[in-house]
Design an enzyme around this catalytic site. Structure first.
Site, PDB file in Angstrom:
ATOM      1  N   HIS A 254       4.202  21.697 -17.943  1.00  0.00           N
ATOM      2  CA  HIS A 254       3.931  20.359 -18.484  1.00  0.00           C
ATOM      3  C   HIS A 254       2.452  20.133 -18.742  1.00  0.00           C
ATOM      4  O   HIS A 254       2.072  19.511 -19.725  1.00  0.00           O
ATOM      5  CB  HIS A 254       4.388  19.277 -17.489  1.00  0.00           C
ATOM      6  CG  HIS A 254       5.761  18.756 -17.745  1.00  0.00           C
ATOM      7  ND1 HIS A 254       6.096  18.090 -18.885  1.00  0.00           N
ATOM      8  CD2 HIS A 254       6.884  18.807 -17.002  1.00  0.00           C
ATOM      9  CE1 HIS A 254       7.379  17.741 -18.835  1.00  0.00           C
ATOM     10  NE2 HIS A 254       7.884  18.167 -17.703  1.00  0.00           N
ATOM     11  N   GLU A 319       7.484  14.110  -6.440  1.00  0.00           N
ATOM     12  CA  GLU A 319       8.242  13.469  -7.520  1.00  0.00           C
ATOM     13  C   GLU A 319       9.648  14.087  -7.603  1.00  0.00           C
ATOM     14  O   GLU A 319      10.644  13.385  -7.602  1.00  0.00           O
ATOM     15  CB  GLU A 319       7.480  13.684  -8.830  1.00  0.00           C
ATOM     16  CG  GLU A 319       8.130  13.039 -10.033  1.00  0.00           C
ATOM     17  CD  GLU A 319       7.426  13.423 -11.336  1.00  0.00           C
ATOM     18  OE1 GLU A 319       6.659  14.414 -11.355  1.00  0.00           O
ATOM     19  OE2 GLU A 319       7.662  12.733 -12.343  1.00  0.00           O
ATOM     20  N   HIS A 412       1.492 -32.045   2.393  1.00  0.00           N
ATOM     21  CA  HIS A 412       2.839 -31.466   2.395  1.00  0.00           C
ATOM     22  C   HIS A 412       3.778 -32.334   3.240  1.00  0.00           C
ATOM     23  O   HIS A 412       4.911 -32.616   2.839  1.00  0.00           O
ATOM     24  CB  HIS A 412       2.813 -30.046   2.970  1.00  0.00           C
ATOM     25  CG  HIS A 412       2.269 -29.005   2.042  1.00  0.00           C
ATOM     26  ND1 HIS A 412       0.996 -29.038   1.526  1.00  0.00           N
ATOM     27  CD2 HIS A 412       2.841 -27.881   1.523  1.00  0.00           C
ATOM     28  CE1 HIS A 412       0.798 -27.980   0.744  1.00  0.00           C
ATOM     29  NE2 HIS A 412       1.911 -27.257   0.737  1.00  0.00           N
TER      30      HIS A 412
END
Lengths: 427, 427
Positions: A254, A319, A412
């Site tokens: 590759h 991988e 809040h």
């Protein structure tokens, strides 16, 4: 191949550097140019770097249909069958929402929807991979993404490869653009006159593509930044050295940065594989790439026990991991970290690259410790939904207000309490 | 509050800048120091920036049990009940693997496993939020993460807040460290003598924490980079202006950069909310923060139709979206992009921040277009598994080899074909 013994002290984890300062700067300038000038910048960069003077960025329907006509019908069939397998595998990744409701009608829920648009970068030139089109587009289609766009650098003659266009055709993708590198990523992220922006960018590419994806990350979503390909093989004396060597080389060819690793307890196998790699590498068309990768990133690790070998594979978190041992399934069960596992000698890695149906976009650089293959999940998003009834609110408002005040957030607390200020209520 | 009319031309999407070059450089230097010097750098930075001279980084079991003893028992109960709700909601996010097998025994499968370790950054000082501990730790626990670590900057006296330690205690977390800022992120990512590295880092923090998370991303996983908090409210004349105003202020009080937006078709409501915001803001303990946020990032958008208002909400893709309209469920169904949706007046946003069970770690900066709340999925990873039988290989090897050769990858083709070179076969 280089051979070394596993020992408890050494780390075999892989890390790859990520571009120079100059490359980062160049990418920033390209992105700024595309954001400022749009199509004009894309056309200029395409002429400069791809050598193609384009009249328009978008591939016409005629270009696609002519490419399909020219394309080998047998290969079209092969691609379609691969697409079917990939679709079947990914269909099981569909996610449903859920809703937890109480007797008052109060509920919390998770709604799952697809992102609206996705752009796939497809490398051009010698690395024009129709299989990448299938692997990136199909998960997006299964997720239900409404708009899917391809972008790929043209050759000097201003065309894209027939294989890429044929793959797009098989999948029904009609929005395809000619542009490459960082400029293509910028166009997908921010849009130009011709190209509407997308919400998520996926697909492999060179260092400029990777750096550009990192730059635009946050303004749009990106998939992982994939490094050079990696294969590790756990094998014992039941494995055939020629097959092990062929599989190591299938990744080595590759990229000179690709890594190919054999993990074994057998010195006999190690020696035989080493010889076979040398012999087979020399006979490959891409032999100089493969030989460089084997020289720089190839390694045979010899362990004292199968358990030590398995531990090393888990530390490497490769991988692709092939297992060719007597009890391959048993070894596979002990693997915690790998992008994809290929079990037994008939599961050569290209089976997964092209055909079996699993995704070939996989975590590299030891990131399989925490990352996964590209999937349908990557194209979905989840929205939380909360609906409280008056009764449920009444039961819990004091608790919520106390928790808010614990954190010093009086606003809040008052927001939750503000609902008490009225007599008549409608929800 | 500033008021403007929605029109088709304007973009209301939010983007927030991400730190100066100087800050980025400072963070890089801090990370390098921690990687090089380990604990010594952590201790030095903690003395320098937190004003605390520590004897050890790890919180002792006695410190935790003493904090719990000091802590209000009612609040301990409230936190435990919130934790139960959060756990219930997240339990539905568990994922199973799957396996697609053919008659030969060939299969493709997806195996789902938890990441091994996760580190949660908990901000200190005025923003020491026990609720963040619950929201980050519980999804990791439900996923099955084996090792979960907290790290938080100590006060000048060298202690962490009782609330944070109490929340850790409720969840059974025992590995807690004292360190803050970029140095804490570096320690989690790369480890020091005292702190083993983790695979994923989550949790909110200031700009230095955010930049450090961005730097280490890839070496470890990170959750999203969260921007300042955001609320948008779609309301009509059925809504109470005081409640709308209180909810807008509940986000505004977080941070001068927080955004608070009202989307409505009602001018009457717009005016009333604007007055209420001014009045209520002045009465808040954190009024200067809230007033600054409203001034800089507060806006009332008035649309001509409810559909236009809904479109604007989708473009904004807010972190929190409240809907207080006549048909709130109907409006909610048309919302494509929001981190969390709060339906009806009893679902004030703090209900979700603290108690309902949904996660309060949500996508900001319009990233709800492609991002989701923190979830169990964030702590899981998936491994693909491929096992081909001899027969399945035989049926498909030529197709796979053809697809490989189409891409110019002869080594891939030969790897698949190499299995034919032998007569006797065992898989």
């Amino acid at each position: 191949m280089k051979t070394t013994r596993l020992s408890s002290g050494i780390s075999i984890r892989r890390t790859i550097a990520e571009g120079t300062e100059q490359q980062v700067q160049a990418v920033k300038e390209i992105i700024a140019a595309v954001r400022g000038e749009g199509d004009a910048a894309l056309l200029r960069f395409t002429e400069k770097w791809d050598g193609a003077k384009l009249a328009r960025l978008r591939v016409s329907p005629e270009e696609i249909s002519e490419a399909v006509k020219r394309f080998d019908p047998q290969l079209l069939k092969d691609l379609a069958e691969a697409a079917d397998n990939i679709r079947s595998y990914h269909e099981s990744q569909k996610q449903e929402g859920y809703k937890l409701e109480n007797q008052d009608g109060s509920y919390v829920a998770q709604r799952v929807t697809a992102i609206e648009s996705a752009g796939l970068y497809v490398p051009g030139g010698t690395a024009a991979y129709p299989s990448s089109v299938l692997m990136n587009v199909i998960p997006a289609q299964v997720a239900g993404v409404g708009r899917i766009v391809l972008i790929s650098p043209p050759g000097k003659d201003g065309t894209l490869s027939d294989g890429v266009l044929a793959a797009a055709h098989i999948l029904g993708i009609e929005e395809v653009y000619k542009s490459g590198g960082a400029q293509a990523i910028a166009a997908l992220a921010y849009g130009t006159e011709s190209i509407a922006p997308v919400d998520k960018i996926t697909g492999p590419g060179n260092i400029f593509v990777a750096l550009a994806k990192r730059e635009v990350n946050g303004d749009v979503a990106i998939d992982m930044i994939a490094g050079p390909s990696e294969i590790a093989i756990i094998a014992d004396d039941t494995a055939y050295p020629d097959e092990v060597a062929a599989d190591l080389l299938s990744q080595a060819e590759h990229d000179p940065m690709a890594s190919a690793v054999l993990l074994t307890v057998s010195e006999r196998l190690a020696e035989a594989v080493s010889r076979e790699v040398q012999k087979q590498a020399a006979a490959l068309p891409r032999h100089s790439i493969a030989e460089q990768a084997i020289e720089d990133h190839g390694m045979i690790y010899i362990g004292e026990s199968l358990d030590q070998v398995i531990d090393a594979a888990n530390e490497l978190a490769p991988e692709h991991l092939e297992i060719m041992t007597e009890d391959a399934e048993g070894v596979a069960e002990k693997i915690c970290h790998a992008g994809a596992i290929f079990i037994g000698r008939f599961s050569s890695e290209p089976v997964g690259d092209y055909f079996a149906g699993t995704n070939h976009v996989l975590p590299t650089n030891s990131t399989a410790r925490f990352s996964s293959a590209l999937s349908v999940y990557d194209f979905l998003k989840r929205t939380s939904i909360i609906r409280y009834s008056e009764k449920t609110w009444q039961q819990n408002k004091d608790k919520i207000a106390r928790l808010a005040r614990l954190e010093g957030l009086e606003g809040h607390a008052r927001a939750v309490e503000s609902r008490s200020w009225k007599k008549e209520t409608h929800s």
